[in-house]
Design a protein around this motif. Structure first.
Motif, PDB file in Angstrom:
ATOM      1  N   MET A   1      99.710 134.618  44.022  1.00 45.38           N
ATOM      2  CA  MET A   1     100.592 134.296  42.892  1.00 45.38           C
ATOM      3  C   MET A   1     101.886 135.083  43.014  1.00 45.38           C
ATOM      4  SD  MET A   1      98.208 133.820  39.513  1.00 45.38           S
ATOM      5  CE  MET A   1      97.091 135.190  39.781  1.00 45.38           C
ATOM      6  N   GLY A   2     102.962 134.489  42.519  1.00 40.41           N
ATOM      7  CA  GLY A   2     104.261 135.124  42.617  1.00 40.41           C
ATOM      8  C   GLY A   2     104.439 136.264  41.638  1.00 40.41           C
ATOM      9  N   ARG A   3     105.558 136.889  41.752  1.00 37.30           N
ATOM     10  CA  ARG A   3     105.914 138.033  40.899  1.00 37.30           C
ATOM     11  C   ARG A   3     106.367 137.537  39.521  1.00 37.30           C
ATOM     12  NH1 ARG A   3     110.981 140.232  40.605  1.00 37.30           N
ATOM     13  NH2 ARG A   3     111.119 142.364  39.782  1.00 37.30           N
ATOM     14  N   ILE A   4     106.042 138.328  38.488  1.00 37.30           N
ATOM     15  CA  ILE A   4     106.440 137.984  37.118  1.00 37.30           C
ATOM     16  C   ILE A   4     107.789 138.601  36.803  1.00 37.30           C
ATOM     17  CG2 ILE A   4     105.890 138.355  34.675  1.00 37.30           C
ATOM     18  CD1 ILE A   4     102.981 138.065  35.340  1.00 37.30           C
ATOM     19  N   THR A   5     108.675 137.795  36.234  1.00 35.49           N
ATOM     20  CA  THR A   5     109.977 138.292  35.796  1.00 35.49           C
ATOM     21  C   THR A   5     110.140 138.036  34.299  1.00 35.49           C
ATOM     22  OG1 THR A   5     111.040 136.182  36.340  1.00 35.49           O
ATOM     23  CG2 THR A   5     111.029 137.895  38.054  1.00 35.49           C
ATOM     24  N   ILE A   6     110.927 138.901  33.669  1.00 36.61           N
ATOM     25  CA  ILE A   6     111.186 138.790  32.230  1.00 36.61           C
ATOM     26  C   ILE A   6     112.633 138.326  32.031  1.00 36.61           C
ATOM     27  CG2 ILE A   6     111.151 139.979  29.999  1.00 36.61           C
ATOM     28  CD1 ILE A   6     108.445 139.969  31.360  1.00 36.61           C
ATOM     29  N   ARG A   7     112.822 137.355  31.188  1.00 34.52           N
ATOM     30  CA  ARG A   7     114.179 136.894  30.875  1.00 34.52           C
ATOM     31  C   ARG A   7     114.242 136.414  29.434  1.00 34.52           C
ATOM     32  NH1 ARG A   7     113.835 131.524  30.428  1.00 34.52           N
ATOM     33  NH2 ARG A   7     112.539 130.279  31.870  1.00 34.52           N
ATOM     34  N   GLU A   8     115.475 136.101  28.988  1.00 35.88           N
ATOM     35  CA  GLU A   8     115.657 135.591  27.636  1.00 35.88           C
ATOM     36  C   GLU A   8     115.117 134.168  27.526  1.00 35.88           C
ATOM     37  OE1 GLU A   8     119.479 135.882  25.904  1.00 35.88           O
ATOM     38  OE2 GLU A   8     119.669 138.047  26.214  1.00 35.88           O
ATOM     39  N   PHE A   9     114.775 133.788  26.320  1.00 33.00           N
ATOM     40  CA  PHE A   9     114.268 132.444  26.033  1.00 33.00           C
ATOM     41  C   PHE A   9     115.375 131.412  26.214  1.00 33.00           C
ATOM     42  CE2 PHE A   9     114.134 129.080  22.844  1.00 33.00           C
ATOM     43  CZ  PHE A   9     112.901 128.483  23.086  1.00 33.00           C
ATOM     44  N   HIS A  10     115.030 130.283  26.853  1.00 32.37           N
ATOM     45  CA  HIS A  10     115.919 129.126  26.948  1.00 32.37           C
ATOM     46  C   HIS A  10     115.290 127.974  26.171  1.00 32.37           C
ATOM     47  CE1 HIS A  10     117.152 130.868  31.126  1.00 32.37           C
ATOM     48  NE2 HIS A  10     117.719 131.524  30.111  1.00 32.37           N
ATOM     49  N   ASP A  11     116.098 127.039  25.751  1.00 28.41           N
ATOM     50  CA  ASP A  11     115.564 125.896  25.005  1.00 28.41           C
ATOM     51  C   ASP A  11     114.485 125.156  25.787  1.00 28.41           C
ATOM     52  OD1 ASP A  11     117.094 126.381  22.798  1.00 28.41           O
ATOM     53  OD2 ASP A  11     118.672 124.953  23.294  1.00 28.41           O
ATOM     54  N   ASP A  12     114.626 125.145  27.104  1.00 28.16           N
ATOM     55  CA  ASP A  12     113.627 124.453  27.930  1.00 28.16           C
ATOM     56  C   ASP A  12     112.257 125.129  27.894  1.00 28.16           C
ATOM     57  OD1 ASP A  12     115.593 122.688  28.635  1.00 28.16           O
ATOM     58  OD2 ASP A  12     116.009 123.580  30.594  1.00 28.16           O
TER      59      ASP A  12
ATOM     60  N   HIS B   1     115.270 135.990  17.964  1.00 31.16           N
ATOM     61  CA  HIS B   1     115.244 136.698  19.250  1.00 31.16           C
ATOM     62  C   HIS B   1     113.939 136.382  19.973  1.00 31.16           C
ATOM     63  CE1 HIS B   1     118.491 138.953  17.339  1.00 31.16           C
ATOM     64  NE2 HIS B   1     117.675 139.051  16.294  1.00 31.16           N
ATOM     65  N   ALA B   2     114.032 135.999  21.246  1.00 31.21           N
ATOM     66  CA  ALA B   2     112.836 135.660  22.012  1.00 31.21           C
ATOM     67  C   ALA B   2     113.052 135.961  23.485  1.00 31.21           C
ATOM     68  CB  ALA B   2     112.487 134.188  21.822  1.00 31.21           C
ATOM     69  N   VAL B   3     111.984 136.419  24.137  1.00 28.08           N
ATOM     70  CA  VAL B   3     111.987 136.653  25.586  1.00 28.08           C
ATOM     71  C   VAL B   3     110.703 136.065  26.151  1.00 28.08           C
ATOM     72  CG1 VAL B   3     113.446 138.721  25.557  1.00 28.08           C
ATOM     73  CG2 VAL B   3     110.973 138.946  25.215  1.00 28.08           C
ATOM     74  N   VAL B   4     110.743 135.716  27.428  1.00 27.55           N
ATOM     75  CA  VAL B   4     109.565 135.120  28.065  1.00 27.55           C
ATOM     76  C   VAL B   4     109.305 135.794  29.407  1.00 27.55           C
ATOM     77  CG1 VAL B   4     109.867 132.875  26.935  1.00 27.55           C
ATOM     78  CG2 VAL B   4     110.952 133.305  29.162  1.00 27.55           C
ATOM     79  N   ALA B   5     108.053 135.728  29.819  1.00 21.72           N
ATOM     80  CA  ALA B   5     107.661 136.191  31.158  1.00 21.72           C
ATOM     81  C   ALA B   5     107.382 134.948  32.003  1.00 21.72           C
ATOM     82  CB  ALA B   5     106.423 137.070  31.070  1.00 21.72           C
ATOM     83  N   VAL B   6     107.950 134.920  33.226  1.00 24.35           N
ATOM     84  CA  VAL B   6     107.880 133.726  34.063  1.00 24.35           C
ATOM     85  C   VAL B   6     107.287 134.079  35.423  1.00 24.35           C
ATOM     86  CG1 VAL B   6     109.208 131.849  35.117  1.00 24.35           C
ATOM     87  CG2 VAL B   6     109.909 132.786  32.907  1.00 24.35           C
ATOM     88  N   ARG B   7     106.361 133.247  35.864  1.00 20.72           N
ATOM     89  CA  ARG B   7     105.810 133.383  37.213  1.00 20.72           C
ATOM     90  C   ARG B   7     105.866 131.997  37.864  1.00 20.72           C
ATOM     91  NH1 ARG B   7     100.073 135.300  37.048  1.00 20.72           N
ATOM     92  NH2 ARG B   7     100.747 137.401  37.591  1.00 20.72           N
ATOM     93  N   ASP B   8     106.524 131.924  39.010  1.00 22.47           N
ATOM     94  CA  ASP B   8     106.652 130.652  39.740  1.00 22.47           C
ATOM     95  C   ASP B   8     107.178 129.546  38.827  1.00 22.47           C
ATOM     96  OD1 ASP B   8     105.558 131.916  41.971  1.00 22.47           O
ATOM     97  OD2 ASP B   8     103.504 131.384  41.372  1.00 22.47           O
ATOM     98  N   ASP B   9     108.235 129.881  38.100  1.00 21.71           N
ATOM     99  CA  ASP B   9     108.877 128.927  37.166  1.00 21.71           C
ATOM    100  C   ASP B   9     107.952 128.466  36.050  1.00 21.71           C
ATOM    101  OD1 ASP B   9     111.282 128.960  38.565  1.00 21.71           O
ATOM    102  OD2 ASP B   9     110.608 127.389  39.947  1.00 21.71           O
ATOM    103  N   HIS B  10     106.897 129.224  35.820  1.00 23.03           N
ATOM    104  CA  HIS B  10     105.931 128.874  34.787  1.00 23.03           C
ATOM    105  C   HIS B  10     105.872 130.006  33.760  1.00 23.03           C
ATOM    106  CE1 HIS B  10     102.383 127.105  32.958  1.00 23.03           C
ATOM    107  NE2 HIS B  10     101.734 128.255  33.097  1.00 23.03           N
TER     108      HIS B  10
END
Length: 433
Positions: A1-12, A46-55
């Protein structure tokens, strides 16, 4: 599995947040905040998400209130919990909200939820705290519409203030309030929640009070439609009525009340009367109203036998309920409401209840207020010194049972014996309980 990154929430990312919310909802960790609140905060707060492999595998959503921040939603996929995803996500949300000058970041969780992901990241469990909430009866988008309709939110305790009249209250509780307030329970027993009800009885017996009490009990907006205000000389009464109910249809919930409905629903004749068109329109309105969920139409009349036969037919009104004169318990409660507490211990309420039999609530109120006014007048006629002495906080109030019985002796009963007899006949012929 890929690495997890944290970024801001997008509408998508909204679909992924909705998925995480539903996953939490289907387990013991049911979210405290509704899905509508969470999605609104994603877009507006305010929202942030954690993403792995665009998921998206985790999300944290926050909202600020004065100097305190609240985590509206915190959800992590099961396969991402072994990483430090939770800590990184919460830190990212904290950094995002830090410029707001917050003193604390708080979170509410159900008792059954796991809190280790929070306690391991600096959140401290506070004891002796309970979370309480109350639903707002009207959403923000409905406030302007409710104002245009002249509707309002009534105080929540009107039901309890209707003292006595136990039979009438029990009927309304069982037939109207319970099925509407607990539709799932009603469905279990095959009970269809009511859509329209007719209250009838002599004038002044409290039909409007009961309608308001039902709205208060349900915590629904109360909208009164006045037959006398329909039509403005340009628009017909029928068109006016239709327009009002089209506006009402935009509300999610509501108790709609039409008093003196006989003005627009009297028996039709040949040749047609000027109000026959509005009677026809009202029949259509009632039929359309019955297709709406979460709404209740309450009509009231002093002259139920004057209503058009089609109006009372089965399929239009679920119940036709009689509201009569106050019973002994109700009369005592009315007296106690208007007798000053300072003189209550010296008043023979049993006597007042006995001699006020056959009077309406309005009649009793008139007698009580007249007795008080006459007592004040006696003091004022006693001269300036007597009035000044009576105004003292320590001065006794001179009101007796005799004062109230004297006021009753000059109070005309609103309901005559003939009207009461006709009401009992109407119960036999037209009531539908």
């Amino acid at each position: 599995m890929g690495r997890i990154t944290i970024r801001e929430f997008h509408d998508d990312d909204l679909d992924a947040v909705v998925r995480l919310w539903w996953e939490a909802h289907s387990t013991s960790e049911q979210p405290v905040y509704s899905l509508a609140e969470v999605t609104a905060s994603c877009r507006e707060d305010h929202a942030v998400v954690a993403v792995r492999d665009d998921h998206v595998v985790a999300a944290a959503v926050g909202r600020a209130a004065h100097a305190q921040g609240w985590i509206v939603f915190f959800g992590v996929d099961e396969d991402a919990r072994s990483d430090n995803t939770s800590g990184a996500l919460l830190d990212a949300l904290e950094r995002k909200m830090a410029p707001l000058g917050l003193g604390t970041l708080s979170v509410l969780t159900p008792e059954s939820s796991r809190i280790d992901l929070l306690t391991s990241n600096g959140f401290q469990l506070q004891h002796n705290l309970r979370y309480l909430e109350r639903q707002m009866p009207v959403q923000r988008r409905e406030l302007e519409l409710l104002k245009d309709l002249g509707g309002r939110i009534l105080p929540r305790h009107l039901w309890e203030q209707v003292a006595g009249m136990r039979h009438e209250k029990q009927l309304l509780e069982e037939r109207l309030v319970a099925p509407l307030a607990q539709p799932d329970l009603a469905d279990r027993y095959g009970v269809v929640p009511p859509h329209a009800v007719m209250l009838f009885g002599p004038p002044g017996t409290g039909k409007t009070t009961f309608a308001k009490a039902v709205a208060s009990r349900l915590d629904w907006p109360f909208i009164e439609v006045f037959p006398s205000r329909l039509g403005d000389g340009v628009t017909s009464m029928a068109s006016s009525l239709r327009a009002v109910f089209e506006q009402i249809a935009e509300l999610e919930h509501g108790v709609v009340f039409i008093d003196e409905v006989e003005e627009i629903a009297s028996q039709r004749s040949d040749p047609p009367t000027p109000t026959q068109g509005v009677t026809n329109e009202l029949l259509k309105v009632v039929a359309d109203f019955r297709d709406r969920e979460g709404m209740l139409l309450v009509c009231a009349t002093n002259f139920v036998r004057a209503l058009d036969a089609a109006f009372l037919r089965h399929g239009r009104f679920d119940y036709v309920l009689p509201i009569g004169l106050p019973d002994a318990e109700a009369r005592e409660a009315i007296w106690r409401r208007y007798v000053p507490t300072s003189v209550s211990p010296a008043i023979d309420f049993a006597q007042l209840v006995r001699v006020s039999e056959g009077l309406t609530p309005a009649d009793i109120e008139y007698a009580a207020r007249r007795a008080s006014q006459d007592a004040l007048a006696r003091v004022l006629r006693g001269g300036e010194d007597a009035a000044r002495s009576a105004a003292s906080a320590t001065s006794p109030t001179h009101l007796s049972t005799d004062d109230y019985t004297a006021a009753l002796s000059v109070t005309r009963a609103t309901v005559s014996t003939e009207q009461q007899e006709a009401f009992l006949e109407d119960i036999e012929a037209l009531a539908r309980l």
